[in-house]
Motif scaffolding. Structure first.
Motif, PDB file in Angstrom:
ATOM      1  N   MET A  18       0.818  -1.211   0.000  1.00 57.17           N
ATOM      2  CA  MET A  18       0.000   0.000   0.000  1.00 57.17           C
ATOM      3  C   MET A  18       0.853   1.264   0.000  1.00 57.17           C
ATOM      4  N   VAL A  19       1.933   1.262   0.756  1.00 60.98           N
ATOM      5  CA  VAL A  19       2.798   2.446   0.774  1.00 60.98           C
ATOM      6  C   VAL A  19       3.350   2.695  -0.632  1.00 60.98           C
ATOM      7  N   LEU A  20       3.785   1.616  -1.286  1.00 58.89           N
ATOM      8  CA  LEU A  20       4.325   1.778  -2.639  1.00 58.89           C
ATOM      9  C   LEU A  20       3.232   2.208  -3.620  1.00 58.89           C
ATOM     10  N   GLU A  21       2.022   1.687  -3.422  1.00 56.96           N
ATOM     11  CA  GLU A  21       0.904   2.078  -4.295  1.00 56.96           C
ATOM     12  C   GLU A  21       0.530   3.547  -4.081  1.00 56.96           C
ATOM     13  N   LEU A  22       0.455   3.940  -2.813  1.00 61.14           N
ATOM     14  CA  LEU A  22       0.055   5.318  -2.512  1.00 61.14           C
ATOM     15  C   LEU A  22       1.071   6.296  -3.100  1.00 61.14           C
ATOM     16  N   LEU A  23       2.355   5.950  -2.990  1.00 63.22           N
ATOM     17  CA  LEU A  23       3.368   6.812  -3.592  1.00 63.22           C
ATOM     18  C   LEU A  23       3.296   6.732  -5.107  1.00 63.22           C
ATOM     19  N   GLY A  24       3.164   5.522  -5.624  1.00 58.35           N
ATOM     20  CA  GLY A  24       3.142   5.336  -7.071  1.00 58.35           C
ATOM     21  C   GLY A  24       1.972   6.060  -7.726  1.00 58.35           C
ATOM     22  N   SER A  25       0.869   6.191  -6.987  1.00 61.11           N
ATOM     23  CA  SER A  25      -0.304   6.834  -7.576  1.00 61.11           C
ATOM     24  C   SER A  25      -0.285   8.342  -7.413  1.00 61.11           C
ATOM     25  N   SER A  26       0.632   8.866  -6.607  1.00 64.04           N
ATOM     26  CA  SER A  26       0.621  10.310  -6.371  1.00 64.04           C
ATOM     27  C   SER A  26       1.927  10.992  -6.757  1.00 64.04           C
ATOM     28  N   VAL A  27       2.971  10.216  -7.008  1.00 63.22           N
ATOM     29  CA  VAL A  27       4.289  10.785  -7.273  1.00 63.22           C
ATOM     30  C   VAL A  27       4.884  10.095  -8.504  1.00 63.22           C
ATOM     31  N   ASP A  28       5.635  10.828  -9.292  1.00 61.90           N
ATOM     32  CA  ASP A  28       6.349  10.226 -10.411  1.00 61.90           C
ATOM     33  C   ASP A  28       7.565   9.474  -9.873  1.00 61.90           C
ATOM     34  N   MET A  29       7.466   8.150  -9.874  1.00 59.33           N
ATOM     35  CA  MET A  29       8.534   7.333  -9.287  1.00 59.33           C
ATOM     36  C   MET A  29       9.446   6.754 -10.372  1.00 59.33           C
ATOM     37  N   SER A  30       9.365   7.297 -11.590  1.00 57.14           N
ATOM     38  CA  SER A  30      10.055   6.643 -12.695  1.00 57.14           C
ATOM     39  C   SER A  30      11.578   6.706 -12.582  1.00 57.14           C
ATOM     40  N   ALA A  54      13.094   6.427  -9.580  1.00 58.20           N
ATOM     41  CA  ALA A  54      13.404   6.013  -8.207  1.00 58.20           C
ATOM     42  C   ALA A  54      14.361   4.828  -8.153  1.00 58.20           C
ATOM     43  N   GLY A  55      14.745   4.332  -9.295  1.00 59.99           N
ATOM     44  CA  GLY A  55      15.796   3.322  -9.310  1.00 59.99           C
ATOM     45  C   GLY A  55      15.294   1.898  -9.366  1.00 59.99           C
ATOM     46  N   PRO A  56      16.213   0.975  -9.643  1.00 60.21           N
ATOM     47  CA  PRO A  56      15.848  -0.429  -9.851  1.00 60.21           C
ATOM     48  C   PRO A  56      15.287  -1.107  -8.600  1.00 60.21           C
ATOM     49  N   ASP A  57      15.721  -0.672  -7.410  1.00 60.05           N
ATOM     50  CA  ASP A  57      15.213  -1.309  -6.191  1.00 60.05           C
ATOM     51  C   ASP A  57      13.708  -1.124  -6.082  1.00 60.05           C
ATOM     52  N   VAL A  58      13.265   0.101  -6.330  1.00 62.35           N
ATOM     53  CA  VAL A  58      11.836   0.372  -6.222  1.00 62.35           C
ATOM     54  C   VAL A  58      11.062  -0.434  -7.265  1.00 62.35           C
ATOM     55  N   ALA A  59      11.616  -0.512  -8.471  1.00 68.65           N
ATOM     56  CA  ALA A  59      10.964  -1.310  -9.510  1.00 68.65           C
ATOM     57  C   ALA A  59      10.840  -2.769  -9.060  1.00 68.65           C
ATOM     58  N   ARG A  60      11.891  -3.266  -8.429  1.00 69.08           N
ATOM     59  CA  ARG A  60      11.851  -4.659  -7.952  1.00 69.08           C
ATOM     60  C   ARG A  60      10.792  -4.823  -6.855  1.00 69.08           C
ATOM     61  N   TRP A  61      10.787  -3.901  -5.889  1.00 67.05           N
ATOM     62  CA  TRP A  61       9.804  -4.018  -4.798  1.00 67.05           C
ATOM     63  C   TRP A  61       8.382  -3.919  -5.348  1.00 67.05           C
ATOM     64  N   ASN A  62       8.193  -3.098  -6.357  1.00 69.36           N
ATOM     65  CA  ASN A  62       6.858  -3.001  -6.957  1.00 69.36           C
ATOM     66  C   ASN A  62       6.398  -4.363  -7.465  1.00 69.36           C
ATOM     67  N   GLU A  63       7.338  -5.148  -8.000  1.00 70.12           N
ATOM     68  CA  GLU A  63       7.000  -6.493  -8.470  1.00 70.12           C
ATOM     69  C   GLU A  63       6.773  -7.426  -7.293  1.00 70.12           C
ATOM     70  N   TYR A 123       5.885  -6.877  -4.302  1.00 65.79           N
ATOM     71  CA  TYR A 123       4.686  -6.633  -3.498  1.00 65.79           C
ATOM     72  C   TYR A 123       3.435  -6.453  -4.362  1.00 65.79           C
ATOM     73  N   GLU A 124       3.547  -6.757  -5.640  1.00 64.61           N
ATOM     74  CA  GLU A 124       2.406  -6.735  -6.569  1.00 64.61           C
ATOM     75  C   GLU A 124       1.648  -5.407  -6.528  1.00 64.61           C
ATOM     76  N   VAL A 125       2.426  -4.367  -6.709  1.00 61.09           N
ATOM     77  CA  VAL A 125       1.874  -3.013  -6.611  1.00 61.09           C
ATOM     78  C   VAL A 125       1.035  -2.669  -7.837  1.00 61.09           C
ATOM     79  N   ASP A 126      -0.148  -2.115  -7.606  1.00 57.38           N
ATOM     80  CA  ASP A 126      -1.015  -1.671  -8.696  1.00 57.38           C
ATOM     81  C   ASP A 126      -1.412  -0.217  -8.439  1.00 57.38           C
ATOM     82  N   ALA A 127      -0.584   0.685  -8.899  1.00 55.09           N
ATOM     83  CA  ALA A 127      -0.836   2.101  -8.618  1.00 55.09           C
ATOM     84  C   ALA A 127      -1.944   2.669  -9.500  1.00 55.09           C
TER      85      ALA A 127
END
Lengths: 645, 359
Positions: free
Chosen positions: B141-153, B155-164, B166-170
């Motif tokens: 949820m934290v990653l989704e809330l940020l992903g839906s409100s902030v341009d995270m493009s 934010a680096g490969p770590d964030v991209a990995r965590w998005n996968e 934790y099955e993030v759907d922003a």
């Protein structure tokens, strides 16, 4: 600290406002004249200068009051006087709703549109103001208006607070009506005759008068006279407390099983002992009077009606925990309570019962500083309140460490709510055991409840723990309006919505826990079945979105997404399906309650979750869908009519 | 505020049961020793001593495995010791933890709410779960809330990995709302906002702030991790040119009255750029190349060298593309500077390049 300020300078009026509070600057390091040659060789820096930061909010208040807003030049001067970087001072000034960092009209009319006031006709007042002043009043005009979260006058809803520039004090008007608007805008607005606090205590006029404990002096003892308070037995408790000594005093409070009345219900005795045992010095006492939970007004009534008792109770708490200095942090929207407390503290100090003197000849010194909040619900959270006093943004700290160990100015700190402290007086006089005999084994003593909404006699009620919701409603004369109960908001906007089947719940810490609710701050806000509950909940969602400090992601963004999802839920749906948004709300409730830093985030979804769970919004959803079906039907009829043509 | 936090009776005893969620009367249990130096914002916050005292090792259980961790270390340290991948955004080894992003939360037995791994100290007998349903849900949820409100493009490969992971759907919060006009977010009044229509998802999109030729501020990418204010403030530079201003979702990182950097206390050390995790703060050189489409990390080399300007001996990482320095950083683990530089070290490299094309 080497401050770098922009070229914006304060006007003479702004400097005077600051100097009236802080005294004249004595060197150029603090904004004084640059003529003194010695100044060039002396640096005013270090811990002593940095420690002045605690004056930041009072000084910003002073500028706001005198000028009507905090200009860049004024901020620079404040920064210089207190050795605070201007960016950080701006961060603080822009945190509070009652401070403006842009020019605005000299008189700001805050119209409460929170849950209790909006069902009592607050909208009509705003409409009347809008008609008079326009949608966006000019900053150079005389008056402007703003919607406001709960002003703590729910028993006389709807309420307005008039924030005034210059010498005139702020004033609160409740109940207000559109008929007040011409007067509110008139040049010579005079202070109202405030109703006496006893009028907010319906029990005082009834047969229960003698059963009142916390409220017993209100309406009987003159709240503006220390002599009257002492004549009525005031300061006997402090005398006895000093007779029995600090350890025995803490033992009495522990034996009383007194639990904090602010919402978290922590045992007061344990908190006091934890602070008393800390070796770090000094210890600080803070009274949390930042009562801002929507629907709550009990502390206001106590402070307006019995201010000396609070001061005596704070002195006892300070004695028990080894504090020599205390802060009384009252919310900025309480003009009468603030004035009465300020006058009371002055009288008590003059009488030698506060200040740098030997109180009651027992070798104990203690003083109280009255601090005003500036429009931020979050500052009722204890660590946010501490940051606010220190001159930082009112953002909660992570716990641990807890304030008992690392609190105000990083020192051990006791923080108690107003109602909690007032209970101490009877505990000291009657003894802890005797106090604990009232109420239930796990919830001792009496509790104040704030009844508002659709009840016949709204106000503060005092009952022993164990009374049921039904009994409280009966005391208040029963449900008005349609006389059919829709729901009760129990505990505040951070509490839960309960229905008819909870009426026999015993209002104790353990009883409410059993039904998944909490006492919170003692709010019992009653809604009959004509109230649009979706509107009430939308206001609550907007409240948390507005009042989140913004520090942690779950609360900062979660409260925004919660409001958006609720708006979508209230829309007509194609097939009555609202599964996605309900699932989304459940997900948001999960992350906010599990992962937020403080109690605001933890409870921001509680009311909405409880209402959805109880199916309280189903009717509203059906009505919305019916509108859509109706509209679609009408539309298709038109279309076919056109086709025929 | 006197909100209704429930005190569950079971959770009020014992040192492992400290509950960080309590309001008003809210402490539970006794704080253990050594907690004074954790993140407390305000007068009391101080960084850990660089030379740590000799500490005992204590046993902590993480995901069923017992790990020995030095007393005073954090759950995050202990997790790292076990090789557990813990997502972090606002954490940096060179700054005091502010635990604001809440993406590192873990479950600690006896605590009603989740606790931030980056700042919570290990305690003897602590039982930690880093992969429970509650933890996974909160991180998603934290990653989704940020992903839906902030341009995270960026934010680096770590964030991209965590998005996968934790099955993030922003996307499920709706299409993004239009960007705000320049300066509009800086002028919002605390405690007031326009009611949403529910059709779009509110976000922080806004024009980039370009005040000078050294660095840009793209607050569309800002997750409010507080790192830049810490680096500008008492954790590194002690300049205090920026602070968090405003409140709630409308909070921003700002100079006083949103003044341009050139009119602020900024000394252009660029230490804020060094700690920004999402590319919101970026050297103008990098920004210009990204705008032109010429920024290409696959063509870049990084050379570590020592700054030549003075005698301190700061290490520099020179990022070089097409035989030109395009960005300068400093290694965070370097014991002289901990990632910090001054204006000369970070931006003073143009003399290396030929002054005129063809020189």
């Amino acid at each position: 600290m080497d401050l770098r300020l922009s070229s914006a300078t304060a006007t003479d009026a702004e400097r005077s406002a600051v100097d009236a509070l802080l005294g004249l600057p004595d060197t150029r390091w603090e904004g004084g004249d640059r003529e003194d040659a010695a100044d060039a060789r002396i640096a005013r820096t270090g811990a002593v200068q940095r420690a002045r930061r605690t004056e930041l909010l009072p000084v910003l208040h002073a500028v706001q009051k005198a000028i009507g807003w905090v200009s860049w030049g004024a901020l620079n001067y404040v920064s210089l006087r207190l050795t605070v970087p201007p960016a950080e001072a701006y961060g603080v000034a822009s945190f509070y709703a009652m401070l403006s960092t842009e020019p605005q009209a000299g008189r700001v009319i805050h119209v409460c549109d929170d849950v209790a006031c909006r069902i009592a006709g607050a909208g009509a007042i705003t409409d009347a103001l809008r008609t008079q002043l326009g949608e966006h009043p000019s900053p150079s005009g005389a008056c402007t208006f703003l919607d406001s979260p709960c002003l703590g006058l729910c028993e006389r809803a709807p309420a307005v607070l008039v924030q005034r520039t210059g010498l005139d004090a702020d004033l609160a008007i409740a109940p207000a009506s559109p008929g007040h608007v011409p007067g509110l805008l008139a040049a010579g607005l005079s202070a109202p005759d405030y109703p006496e606090p006893v009028e907010s205590i319906p029990q005082a006029a009834g047969p229960d008068r003698d059963k009142l404990r916390l409220l017993r002096r209100i309406g009987v003892v003159d709240p503006t006279s220390l002599a009257a308070y002492r004549e009525a037995g005031g300061y006997a408790a402090l005398d006895r407390a000093m007779d029995i000594g600090t350890q025995a005093l803490r033992d009495e409070v522990t034996a009383s099983k007194l639990m904090g009345r602010g919402g978290a219900a922590f045992p007061t005795g344990r908190k006091w002992s934890a602070v008393a045992e800390q070796s770090a010095q000094p210890h600080y006492l803070v009274c949390n009077a930042d009562e801002s939970e929507p629907g709550t007004f009990k502390d206001r009534v106590l402070m307006e009606g019995d201010p000396f008792a609070l001061i005596e109770a704070m002195t006892i708490a300070a004695y028990a925990t080894g504090c020599s200095y205390g802060y009384l942090y009252i919310r900025g929207e309480y003009p009468l309570a603030t004035a009465r407390l300020a006058a009371a503290i002055h009288q008590v100090r003059e009488a030698g019962l506060l200040g740098g003197t030997d109180i009651l000849g027992r070798g104990f010194c203690f003083d109280i500083e009255l601090r005003r909040g500036a429009g931020a619900y979050i500052c009722g959270e204890e660590t946010a309140l501490i940051n606010s006093i220190e001159g930082f943004r009112g953002e909660p700290r992570n716990k641990p460490p807890f304030p008992v160990a690392v609190g105000l100015f990083a020192k051990p700190t006791v923080i108690n709510n107003v109602e909690t402290l007032l209970n101490v007086l009877d505990i000291v006089v009657d003894g802890g055991e005797s106090y604990a005999a009232v109420g239930t084994p796990d919830s001792t003593g009496t509790k104040l409840f704030c009844l508002s909404g659709y009840v016949k006699m709204p106000g503060v009620y005092e009952v022993p723990f164990g009374a049921t919701l039904r009994e409280l409603l009966d005391l208040a004369g029963g449900i008005t309006g349609s006389k059919r109960l829709q729901a009760i908001m129990l505990g505040g906007a951070a509490g839960t919505f309960v229905t008819e089947d909870a009426l026999d719940t015993s209002l104790t810490f353990e009883g409410t826990r059993e039904i998944g609710a909490s006492l919170g701050s003692g709010v019992i806000f009653v809604l009959d079945d004509t109230v649009d509950l979706l509107d009430t909940l939308t206001r609550i969602a907007a409240f948390f979105r507005d009042e989140s400090c913004g520090q942690c992601v779950p609360c900062r963004v979660g409260t925004v997404r919660q409001e958006e999802a609720l708006v979508r839920l209230g829309r007509p749906s194609a097939n009555g399906a609202r599964g996605d948004d309900k699932a989304l709300l459940a997900d948001l409730a999960g992350v906010m309650s599990n992962a937020s830093i403080c109690g605001l985030g933890h409870t921001a979804a509680t009311a909405l979750s409880s209402a959805l769970k109880a199916g309280l919004l189903d009717n509203a959803f059906q009505r919305a869908d019916a509108v859509r079906t109706g509209a679609a039907g009408a539309k298709s009829a038109t279309t076919s009519a056109e086709e025929e043509r | 505020m006197t909100a209704g936090t429930r005190a569950s009776k079971e959770s009020v005893d014992g040192p492992a049961n400290q509950d960080e969620g309590a309001l008003q009367s809210g402490h539970r249990g006794r704080p253990s020793s050594g907690v004074e130096s954790t993140a407390v914002r305000g007068a009391s916050r101080r960084r850990l001593p660089i030379i740590a005292s000799i500490s005992r090792l204590i046993d902590v259980e993480i995901d069923g495995k017992t790990v020995r961790a030095p007393e005073g270390s954090t759950i995050l340290d202990a997790c790292a010791g076990l090789g557990v991948d813990t997502p972090t955004l606002c954490y940096s080894e060179s700054l005091a933890p502010v635990n604001a992003c809440r993406v590192c939360v873990v479950e600690v037995e006896g605590s009603r709410v989740l606790v931030p791994a980056c700042s919570r100290r290990v305690e003897k007998g602590m039982v930690v779960s880093t992969d429970s349903d509650r933890v996974r849900h909160s991180r998603r949820m934290v990653l989704e809330l940020l992903g839906s409100s902030v341009d995270m493009s960026l934010a680096g490969p770590d964030v991209a990995r965590w998005n996968e992971v934790y099955e993030v759907d922003a996307q499920r919060y709706g299409p993004p709302a239009p960007a705000s006009a320049a300066g509009e977010r800086d002028r919002r009044r605390p405690g007031h906002h326009e009611a949403p229509d529910g059709l779009t998802a509110a976000n922080v999109a806004q024009p980039v702030k370009i005040d000078d030729e050294l660095y840009i501020r793209d607050y569309s990418r800002c997750i409010l991790c507080y790192k830049c204010t810490q680096a500008c403030g008492e954790d590194a530079q002690n300049t205090f040119a920026i602070s968090v201003a405003g409140r709630g979702f409308d909070a921003t990182i700002a100079t006083e009255y949103d003044a341009p950097l050139t009119d602020s206390a900024c000394v252009y050390c660029g230490n804020c750029i060094g700690v920004c995790p999402t590319g919101a703060l970026m050297p103008k050189s990098e920004y210009d190349m990204r705008q032109d489409g010429t920024w290409d990390e696959s063509k870049q080399t990084t050379t570590r060298t020592v700054c030549t300007f003075c005698g301190v001996g700061c290490n520099l990482d020179l990022h070089v593309q097409d035989n030109k320095i395009v960005r300068v950083d400093s290694p965070k683990d370097h014991d002289v500077t901990h990632g910090n530089l001054c204006i000369k070290g970070r931006f003073g490299y143009s003399h290396v390049h030929p002054a005129f094309p063809g020189d």
